[in-house]
Design an enzyme around this catalytic site. Structure first.
Site, PDB file in Angstrom:
ATOM      1  N   ASP A 183      33.685  21.077  27.931  1.00 42.16           N
ATOM      2  CA  ASP A 183      34.765  20.112  28.144  1.00 42.16           C
ATOM      3  C   ASP A 183      35.582  20.646  29.310  1.00 42.16           C
ATOM      4  O   ASP A 183      36.330  21.613  29.162  1.00 42.16           O
ATOM      5  CB  ASP A 183      35.617  19.976  26.884  1.00 42.16           C
ATOM      6  CG  ASP A 183      36.686  18.889  27.009  1.00 42.16           C
ATOM      7  OD1 ASP A 183      37.062  18.561  28.152  1.00 42.16           O
ATOM      8  OD2 ASP A 183      37.143  18.369  25.976  1.00 42.16           O
ATOM      9  N   HIS A 184      35.434  20.026  30.491  1.00 42.78           N
ATOM     10  CA  HIS A 184      36.024  20.612  31.690  1.00 42.78           C
ATOM     11  C   HIS A 184      37.549  20.682  31.623  1.00 42.78           C
ATOM     12  O   HIS A 184      38.165  21.467  32.335  1.00 42.78           O
ATOM     13  CB  HIS A 184      35.570  19.859  32.945  1.00 42.78           C
ATOM     14  CG  HIS A 184      36.132  18.477  33.074  1.00 42.78           C
ATOM     15  ND1 HIS A 184      35.508  17.363  32.555  1.00 42.78           N
ATOM     16  CD2 HIS A 184      37.255  18.025  33.661  1.00 42.78           C
ATOM     17  CE1 HIS A 184      36.222  16.289  32.828  1.00 42.78           C
ATOM     18  NE2 HIS A 184      37.286  16.657  33.504  1.00 42.78           N
ATOM     19  N   HIS A 246      38.748  15.237  25.226  1.00 38.61           N
ATOM     20  CA  HIS A 246      39.747  15.912  26.054  1.00 38.61           C
ATOM     21  C   HIS A 246      41.112  16.015  25.367  1.00 38.61           C
ATOM     22  O   HIS A 246      41.677  17.107  25.228  1.00 38.61           O
ATOM     23  CB  HIS A 246      39.942  15.172  27.386  1.00 38.61           C
ATOM     24  CG  HIS A 246      38.715  15.106  28.230  1.00 38.61           C
ATOM     25  ND1 HIS A 246      37.783  16.120  28.286  1.00 38.61           N
ATOM     26  CD2 HIS A 246      38.265  14.154  29.078  1.00 38.61           C
ATOM     27  CE1 HIS A 246      36.824  15.787  29.127  1.00 38.61           C
ATOM     28  NE2 HIS A 246      37.098  14.598  29.618  1.00 38.61           N
TER      29      HIS A 246
END
Length: 508
Positions: A183-184, A246
């Site tokens: 999950d960037h 996110h």
């Protein structure tokens, strides 16, 4: 932080945009900082019939355009490109993985990487079970005197059932510690600084609870529309695309208890406990405390913007939400009774992601504001852009009387002229090379997040009376969203100002 284990990074979907714009430029940035192991190689894999040379030429262009480190030294780029290889295969054909295994062993022998492999799935989700199974069929999942790791991009399932099926399939051939769900958002410097802000500063942690915090607000706004992602987005929407992963991960970082140590298992255990404590939303809660919207055509700073239903690839009459805001509670000792508000949307006024901690007001108001409203302290953690942290508090205005004005105490990462801010993929790729899974989602946490979100999506799919509000492109979403916030005169924080000449200015 240098990766010392010799290894090969194998990227499936290597001919795609993510590899070109993010992954290989991030690996190049690590190379320029001398953070890669002495023996290291990248093997690109996809159906496109590239040679090693053609793949290297394409990646060189991506490096020049998207790398953060200097690219003027062509000798440096040329040296880096010698680490890149390419093998075209049909990723659905189990027989082709025999050829892939031979190529890995050949590179392994030449580069002396010891059989340590990372497999990065930069592919459509439909391949998230196929590729790992085909790798396992040829023993490429096995660890004896080496290690094997699997990196998977979101989405981790389409709902709870599919997430459970995906996890079950992966765990048939891989151990949980081999699986890195990327999950960037968690690779961003300010997100990681949440841990330091909370647990390294005694002035914050004693206040980080229901006794002193009135509400928590998290915003992730995008100024762009769906662009060329309509085919994917129209089946996903803002809830699946942003909130389930996110924003709930940010909630976990904000709300977690102090871990016993700063270590992967301890931190991820605490995040899981937050997700397990999320109060399930009833049908009435979904109707009253969840707002979805869809942007409609409008003129933004002199430019006409399409509505969502006018974008290429969007189904006629689509009710897919491009905006979601919601209110919910975490039922545990620390957060009992404190409302959490999160929102995300496309075609909003600007691109900004931030966390706002609203502290309670003083129990006795000695210095009331002339407007009749109180302005309590707020802690703002800006994740993007202009990363930083800001504390708002009251100070006496010089002169007669006791007029109080809100002032700011702030810090911007951009002020550290000698500090290098790595990209999210740069940080997460290095962590995977080091075997550090702290900033990667764990399977049980993914399922717990879906368990909270699933009833909302099911209600939307089955109850046509739940509205989808239109909002003009370039605005902050449906006007009904402010009704979520409890208290007279309270509303979402709007961090950006419209400036006649410069468009949108986003102040921390």
């Amino acid at each position: 932080m240098k990766a010392n284990d010799q290894q090969i990074l194998t990227i499936f979907g290597a001919s795609g945009d993510l590899t070109y714009r993010k992954l290989v430029p991030a690996v190049y940035d690590l190379y320029m900082q001398n953070l890669l192991p002495e023996c290291f190689a990248v093997l690109g894999v996809s159906r496109t019939k590239f040679t090693d040379e053609a793949f290297r030429e394409k990646m060189a262009n991506g490096i020049r355009e998207f790398a953060k480190q200097p690219t003027e030294d062509e000798a440096k780029i040329a040296s880096f490109l010698t680490m890149l290889y390419y093998e075209p295969i049909d990723t659905k054909s189990v027989e082709d993985y025999g050829r892939l295994k031979e190529r890995l062993e050949s590179i392994d022998s030449a580069c002396q990487t010891g059989g340590n492999y990372i497999f990065y799935l930069s592919t459509p989700p439909s391949l998230y079970t196929i590729i790992p199974k085909n790798l396992a069929a040829h023993g490429l999942n096995e660890q004896s005197d080496c290690w094997r790791r699997l990196i998977i991009e979101k989405p981790f399932g389409y709902d709870l059932k599919s997430a459970q099926e995906l996890n079950a399939s992966l765990l048939e051939d891989y151990q949980e510690e081999q699986i890195y769900r990327i999950d960037h958002y968690l690779g961003k410097e300010t997100v990681q600084n949440l841990l330091v802000t909370r647990f390294a500063n005694l002035i914050y942690e004693p206040l980080w609870n229901r006794n002193y915090i009135e509400r928590v607000e998290i915003t992730s706004a995008e100024s762009v529309g769906v662009g060329d992602r309509a085919g994917y987005y129209d089946d996903s929407g803002a809830m699946r695309d942003m909130i389930q992963n996110h924003l709930l991960q940010l909630v976990g970082m904000v709300a977690m208890e102090p871990p016993t140590v700063i270590e992967s298992t301890a931190i991820r255990n605490e995040i899981l406990k937050v997700f397990q404590a999320l109060r399930p939303l009833s049908k009435e809660d979904i109707r009253n405390n969840v707002i979805r919207g869809q942007y409609v055509a409008a003129k933004v700073r002199g430019e006409q913007m399409n509505g969502y239903r006018e974008e290429n690839g969007v189904k006629e009459g689509s009710r897919t939400p491009t905006y979601v805001s919601m209110k919910f509670f975490i039922d545990n000792w620390r957060w009992g009774g404190v409302p959490f508000y999160i929102r995300t949307g496309k075609r909003l006024p600007t691109r900004v992601t931030e966390i706002v901690i609203h502290f309670k007001g003083a129990p006795h108001r000695l210095f009331p504001d002339p407007t009749g409203f109180e302005f309590p302290n707020r802690l703002i953690i800006r994740i993007q852009p202009d990363e930083g942290i800001l504390l708002k508090f009251g100070m006496k205005v010089p002169g007669m009387g006791f007029k109080v004005e809100r002032v700011n105490m702030d810090f911007h990462y951009s002020e550290l002229s000698d500090a290098y801010l790595p990209s999210a993929y740069e940080r997460l790729l290095l962590d995977s090379m080091l075997g550090d899974s702290t900033l990667f989602a764990r399977g049980d946490a993914v399922e717990a997040a879906w368990e909270f979100i699933d009833p909302i999506i099911e209600a939307w799919d089955t109850d046509d009376s739940l509205p989808v509000f239109g909002y003009p492109a370039g605005t902050w979403g449906p006007e009904h969203a402010d009704d979520l916030i409890e208290g007279e005169g309270t509303m979402w924080r709007y961090p950006c100002k419209n400036l006649a000449d410069d468009g949108i200015y986003c102040e921390l």
